[in-house]
Design a protein around this motif. Structure first.
Motif, PDB file in Angstrom:
ATOM      1  N   SER A  10      28.997  55.501  20.722  1.00 35.47           N
ATOM      2  CA  SER A  10      27.762  54.959  20.153  1.00 35.47           C
ATOM      3  C   SER A  10      26.942  54.287  21.236  1.00 35.47           C
ATOM      4  CB  SER A  10      28.108  53.931  19.065  1.00 35.47           C
ATOM      5  OG  SER A  10      28.786  52.829  19.654  1.00 35.47           O
ATOM      6  N   GLY A  11      25.734  53.889  20.863  1.00 35.00           N
ATOM      7  CA  GLY A  11      24.879  53.171  21.797  1.00 35.00           C
ATOM      8  C   GLY A  11      25.502  51.855  22.226  1.00 35.00           C
ATOM      9  N   ARG A  12      26.176  51.194  21.290  1.00 34.94           N
ATOM     10  CA  ARG A  12      26.801  49.908  21.613  1.00 34.94           C
ATOM     11  C   ARG A  12      27.906  50.084  22.649  1.00 34.94           C
ATOM     12  NH1 ARG A  12      29.771  46.112  17.152  1.00 34.94           N
ATOM     13  NH2 ARG A  12      31.308  47.790  17.201  1.00 34.94           N
ATOM     14  N   SER A  13      28.763  51.073  22.460  1.00 37.70           N
ATOM     15  CA  SER A  13      29.851  51.272  23.425  1.00 37.70           C
ATOM     16  C   SER A  13      29.314  51.725  24.778  1.00 37.70           C
ATOM     17  CB  SER A  13      30.881  52.271  22.896  1.00 37.70           C
ATOM     18  OG  SER A  13      30.269  53.487  22.509  1.00 37.70           O
ATOM     19  N   ALA A  14      28.165  52.415  24.788  1.00 35.78           N
ATOM     20  CA  ALA A  14      27.535  52.806  26.055  1.00 35.78           C
ATOM     21  C   ALA A  14      27.077  51.570  26.823  1.00 35.78           C
ATOM     22  CB  ALA A  14      26.337  53.723  25.786  1.00 35.78           C
ATOM     23  N   LEU A  15      26.473  50.619  26.105  1.00 41.04           N
ATOM     24  CA  LEU A  15      26.009  49.384  26.745  1.00 41.04           C
ATOM     25  C   LEU A  15      27.189  48.507  27.177  1.00 41.04           C
ATOM     26  CD1 LEU A  15      23.003  48.486  24.413  1.00 41.04           C
ATOM     27  CD2 LEU A  15      22.880  49.345  26.749  1.00 41.04           C
ATOM     28  N   ILE A  16      28.254  48.500  26.374  1.00 39.07           N
ATOM     29  CA  ILE A  16      29.458  47.736  26.730  1.00 39.07           C
ATOM     30  C   ILE A  16      30.063  48.283  28.024  1.00 39.07           C
ATOM     31  CG2 ILE A  16      31.869  47.318  26.072  1.00 39.07           C
ATOM     32  CD1 ILE A  16      30.065  45.399  24.674  1.00 39.07           C
TER      33      ILE A  16
ATOM     34  N   ALA B 102      25.759  50.185  37.443  1.00 42.91           N
ATOM     35  CA  ALA B 102      25.786  50.002  35.985  1.00 42.91           C
ATOM     36  C   ALA B 102      24.698  50.844  35.318  1.00 42.91           C
ATOM     37  CB  ALA B 102      25.600  48.528  35.644  1.00 42.91           C
ATOM     38  N   GLY B 103      23.538  50.930  35.963  1.00 42.31           N
ATOM     39  CA  GLY B 103      22.439  51.744  35.430  1.00 42.31           C
ATOM     40  C   GLY B 103      22.742  53.223  35.508  1.00 42.31           C
ATOM     41  N   ALA B 104      23.286  53.671  36.645  1.00 40.74           N
ATOM     42  CA  ALA B 104      23.587  55.096  36.833  1.00 40.74           C
ATOM     43  C   ALA B 104      24.620  55.595  35.829  1.00 40.74           C
ATOM     44  CB  ALA B 104      24.088  55.332  38.258  1.00 40.74           C
ATOM     45  N   VAL B 105      25.641  54.777  35.563  1.00 42.70           N
ATOM     46  CA  VAL B 105      26.698  55.173  34.627  1.00 42.70           C
ATOM     47  C   VAL B 105      26.202  55.107  33.181  1.00 42.70           C
ATOM     48  CG1 VAL B 105      28.982  54.570  33.739  1.00 42.70           C
ATOM     49  CG2 VAL B 105      28.555  54.513  36.192  1.00 42.70           C
ATOM     50  N   GLY B 106      25.449  54.067  32.851  1.00 40.08           N
ATOM     51  CA  GLY B 106      25.017  53.876  31.470  1.00 40.08           C
ATOM     52  C   GLY B 106      23.865  54.759  31.027  1.00 40.08           C
ATOM     53  N   LYS B 107      23.031  55.184  31.985  1.00 39.38           N
ATOM     54  CA  LYS B 107      21.801  55.916  31.650  1.00 39.38           C
ATOM     55  C   LYS B 107      22.036  57.196  30.834  1.00 39.38           C
ATOM     56  CE  LYS B 107      19.303  57.309  35.130  1.00 39.38           C
ATOM     57  NZ  LYS B 107      18.366  57.357  36.259  1.00 39.38           N
ATOM     58  N   PRO B 108      22.972  58.078  31.240  1.00 36.94           N
ATOM     59  CA  PRO B 108      23.150  59.305  30.444  1.00 36.94           C
ATOM     60  C   PRO B 108      23.623  59.042  29.021  1.00 36.94           C
ATOM     61  CG  PRO B 108      24.862  59.102  32.132  1.00 36.94           C
ATOM     62  CD  PRO B 108      23.827  58.072  32.434  1.00 36.94           C
ATOM     63  N   PHE B 109      24.466  58.018  28.834  1.00 33.94           N
ATOM     64  CA  PHE B 109      24.919  57.685  27.480  1.00 33.94           C
ATOM     65  C   PHE B 109      23.766  57.147  26.642  1.00 33.94           C
ATOM     66  CE2 PHE B 109      28.932  57.271  29.917  1.00 33.94           C
ATOM     67  CZ  PHE B 109      29.684  58.199  29.214  1.00 33.94           C
ATOM     68  N   CYS B 110      22.894  56.372  27.282  1.00 32.04           N
ATOM     69  CA  CYS B 110      21.752  55.822  26.555  1.00 32.04           C
ATOM     70  C   CYS B 110      20.768  56.921  26.156  1.00 32.04           C
ATOM     71  CB  CYS B 110      21.066  54.744  27.395  1.00 32.04           C
ATOM     72  SG  CYS B 110      22.082  53.245  27.539  1.00 32.04           S
ATOM     73  N   TYR B 111      20.641  57.932  27.014  1.00 28.56           N
ATOM     74  CA  TYR B 111      19.840  59.102  26.625  1.00 28.56           C
ATOM     75  C   TYR B 111      20.488  59.803  25.434  1.00 28.56           C
ATOM     76  CZ  TYR B 111      16.893  58.992  30.833  1.00 28.56           C
ATOM     77  OH  TYR B 111      15.992  58.640  31.797  1.00 28.56           O
TER      78      TYR B 111
ATOM     79  N   VAL C 188      19.273  55.079  23.133  1.00 25.46           N
ATOM     80  CA  VAL C 188      19.157  53.634  23.382  1.00 25.46           C
ATOM     81  C   VAL C 188      17.951  53.405  24.289  1.00 25.46           C
ATOM     82  CG1 VAL C 188      20.267  51.609  24.417  1.00 25.46           C
ATOM     83  CG2 VAL C 188      21.642  53.293  23.159  1.00 25.46           C
ATOM     84  N   PRO C 189      17.049  52.467  23.971  1.00 20.14           N
ATOM     85  CA  PRO C 189      15.891  52.206  24.840  1.00 20.14           C
ATOM     86  C   PRO C 189      16.330  51.837  26.257  1.00 20.14           C
ATOM     87  CG  PRO C 189      15.633  51.090  22.737  1.00 20.14           C
ATOM     88  CD  PRO C 189      17.031  51.633  22.768  1.00 20.14           C
ATOM     89  N   SER C 190      15.634  52.379  27.247  1.00 20.46           N
ATOM     90  CA  SER C 190      15.981  52.079  28.642  1.00 20.46           C
ATOM     91  C   SER C 190      15.818  50.588  28.942  1.00 20.46           C
ATOM     92  CB  SER C 190      15.102  52.909  29.591  1.00 20.46           C
ATOM     93  OG  SER C 190      13.730  52.663  29.351  1.00 20.46           O
ATOM     94  N   ALA C 191      14.928  49.911  28.192  1.00 19.50           N
ATOM     95  CA  ALA C 191      14.731  48.462  28.386  1.00 19.50           C
ATOM     96  C   ALA C 191      16.008  47.693  28.069  1.00 19.50           C
ATOM     97  CB  ALA C 191      13.595  47.964  27.508  1.00 19.50           C
ATOM     98  N   LYS C 192      16.769  48.181  27.087  1.00 17.05           N
ATOM     99  CA  LYS C 192      18.005  47.484  26.718  1.00 17.05           C
ATOM    100  C   LYS C 192      19.070  47.665  27.794  1.00 17.05           C
ATOM    101  CE  LYS C 192      18.859  46.867  22.394  1.00 17.05           C
ATOM    102  NZ  LYS C 192      19.237  46.994  20.961  1.00 17.05           N
ATOM    103  N   LEU C 193      19.139  48.869  28.365  1.00 18.61           N
ATOM    104  CA  LEU C 193      20.087  49.104  29.452  1.00 18.61           C
ATOM    105  C   LEU C 193      19.700  48.288  30.686  1.00 18.61           C
ATOM    106  CD1 LEU C 193      22.498  50.588  30.696  1.00 18.61           C
ATOM    107  CD2 LEU C 193      20.952  52.476  31.260  1.00 18.61           C
ATOM    108  N   ALA C 194      18.404  48.240  30.991  1.00 18.48           N
ATOM    109  CA  ALA C 194      17.924  47.456  32.145  1.00 18.48           C
ATOM    110  C   ALA C 194      18.285  45.984  31.964  1.00 18.48           C
ATOM    111  CB  ALA C 194      16.415  47.621  32.296  1.00 18.48           C
ATOM    112  N   PHE C 195      18.168  45.486  30.741  1.00 20.84           N
ATOM    113  CA  PHE C 195      18.532  44.099  30.431  1.00 20.84           C
ATOM    114  C   PHE C 195      20.008  43.847  30.706  1.00 20.84           C
ATOM    115  CE2 PHE C 195      20.456  41.893  26.593  1.00 20.84           C
ATOM    116  CZ  PHE C 195      20.371  40.615  27.108  1.00 20.84           C
ATOM    117  N   VAL C 196      20.875  44.778  30.309  1.00 26.77           N
ATOM    118  CA  VAL C 196      22.319  44.631  30.530  1.00 26.77           C
ATOM    119  C   VAL C 196      22.633  44.657  32.025  1.00 26.77           C
ATOM    120  CG1 VAL C 196      24.581  45.699  30.157  1.00 26.77           C
ATOM    121  CG2 VAL C 196      22.927  45.602  28.280  1.00 26.77           C
TER     122      VAL C 196
END
Length: 433
Positions: free
Chosen positions: A79-85, A105-114, A118-126
């Protein structure tokens, strides 16, 4: 870019009594001096090389392979949550350098967020919320070296008569903002809490221009990233003549990126993942994509120099009244350090200004020295975390394909919650000390 350049121009006019010719000459001299600094050139080159490496990893299909492994073979990311975690955990464990933390952290999380929209702003925040806070809490890195050096300087000047390392370790326990930021971020991810501008953040479909490769083995992503992490330690050791804490951060990340880029050449081309021509074109396109980021970084350094010349930090520190209550000293140091770091975009610059001010203030008022140092560190981390001209903020936005202004606006409410928690704790510990 226009905002930053406008600030540089206005600052130059103030410094030169609004003389047009003197101001123009000052601006020209400023950029010449910036581009003459080895560490700035290395940082700009780092930003451009990052673009090449990320584009090559994406083109190799390694990211798609990693996504496939995590989803279907381990089932850890569903899920989006586990991607951000996942990005949050990576941000916690990679503490070597704040920019590297955001990047990986961005490189690994980005494909899951796509994948999970998941908004890229939320990943950038994490990514941003783990970078500076973690680097300032786990001090086996350049951050620890700087802080230890600043405290040691106060001892060598005869201001202090304590062990520098013991004092630094004790002050880390009072780095309340970094701790609060990590807790707030985890809670926001786990309970999917969107506040302020984050409510309006939208998922953006990924750009297929470079990312056109089919899924391959995940090692095309993992090996370059592992090499990147190990290389930073290696180059910190080399540049520090055998002492990691004395190593050059800017040189280490530059050499790391260069080393990783050469590795991808031999690895990707040697295993016939891509031809030499494809490797060259992909590296060039990736570098070109991040040229604007390098320019933003250059302007950010420029406005940092201008605010230093204007003595912004010393002015803010001078506003503290001599009749300040002992109980509120740490809280006031935290406020001043936060304002300096927010307006200059640099935590290290803030530490360099505030620690030599905070230690004598604490001594003269017989206050808790470690608490006051912790307040200065916390305030510096706050600005590094959320200032739009901080290199960590810029690189977090870059690593997640998020607009810089959107990233700044969406993460600020969360940062302010952490700031409020830290402020209350500094008041409380100031009262009981």
């Amino acid at each position: 870019m226009l905002s930053l350049f406008g600030g540089i121009v206005l600052g130059s006019f103030i410094l030169n009594d609004f003389s047009l010719l003197s101001s123009l000459e000052n601006i020209f001299s400023l950029f010449v001096s910036l581009l003459s600094e080895a560490w700035i050139l290395k940082t700009l080159a780092f930003a451009i090389l990052v673009g090449s490496i990320m584009a090559l990893i994406e083109k190799s299909g390694g990211i798609e392979g990693f996504v496939d492994f995590m989803q279907h073979k381990t089932g850890l990311v569903k899920s989006g949550r586990s991607a951000l975690i996942l990005s949050y955990i990576i941000g916690i464990f990679i503490f070597i350098e704040s920019t590297i933390t955001s990047l990986i952290a961005g490189a690994v999380g980005k494909p899951f967020c796509y994948k999970y929209r998941v908004p890229s702003a939320k990943l950038a925040f994490v990514c941003d919320s783990t970078a500076a806070p973690v680097s300032s809490l786990i001090i086996i890195n350049g951050w620890g070296a700087l802080l230890l050096g600043l405290i040691t300087t106060q001892i060598s000047l005869g201001v202090l008569n304590l062990d520098a390392l013991d004092l630094l370790l004790e002050s880390i326990l009072y780095n309340f903002y970094a701790m609060a930021a990590l807790v707030v971020t985890f809670v926001a991810i786990w309970f999917n809490i969107d506040i302020g501008a984050m409510k309006r953040a939208k998922h953006k479909p990924k750009n297929e221009e470079v990312l056109s490769s089919e899924s391959t083995t995940m090692f095309y992503m993992l090996l370059p990233i592992i090499l990147m992490v190990l290389s930073v330690f290696m180059f910190l050791y080399i540049t520090g003549d055998g002492d990691i804490l004395r190593g050059s951060g800017s040189s280490s990340i530059f050499y790391t990126m260069l080393f990783t880029l050469v590795f991808t050449l031999f690895y990707f081309v040697g295993t016939k993942n891509m031809t030499l021509s494809v490797w060259s074109k992909t590296a060039y396109k990736g570098a070109l994509k991040l040229l604007p980021i390098a320019l933003i970084l250059l302007f950010a350094f420029g406005i940092g120099e201008i605010t230093t010349e204007l003595k912004t930090g010393h002015f803010l520190a001078s506003l503290v009244s001599e009749n300040l209550s002992l109980s509120f000293l740490a809280a006031v140091i935290f406020i001043i350090a936060s304002l300096i770091s927010l307006s200059t975009g640099t935590s290290w610059g803030t530490f360099s200004i505030m620690i030599p001010i905070a230690i004598p203030m604490a001594l003269s008022m017989d206050a808790n020295i470690a608490l006051c140092i912790g307040a200065a560190i916390s305030g510096g981390v706050f600005g590094d975390h959320c200032s739009p001209i901080s290199d960590t903020t810029i690189i977090s936005a870059m690593a997640t394909d998020c607009d810089l202004v959107e990233h700044t606006n969406t993460q600020l409410p969360y940062a302010l919650i952490g700031w409020g928690v830290a402020f209350v704790l500094f008041v409380f510990f100031g009262l009981i000390s």
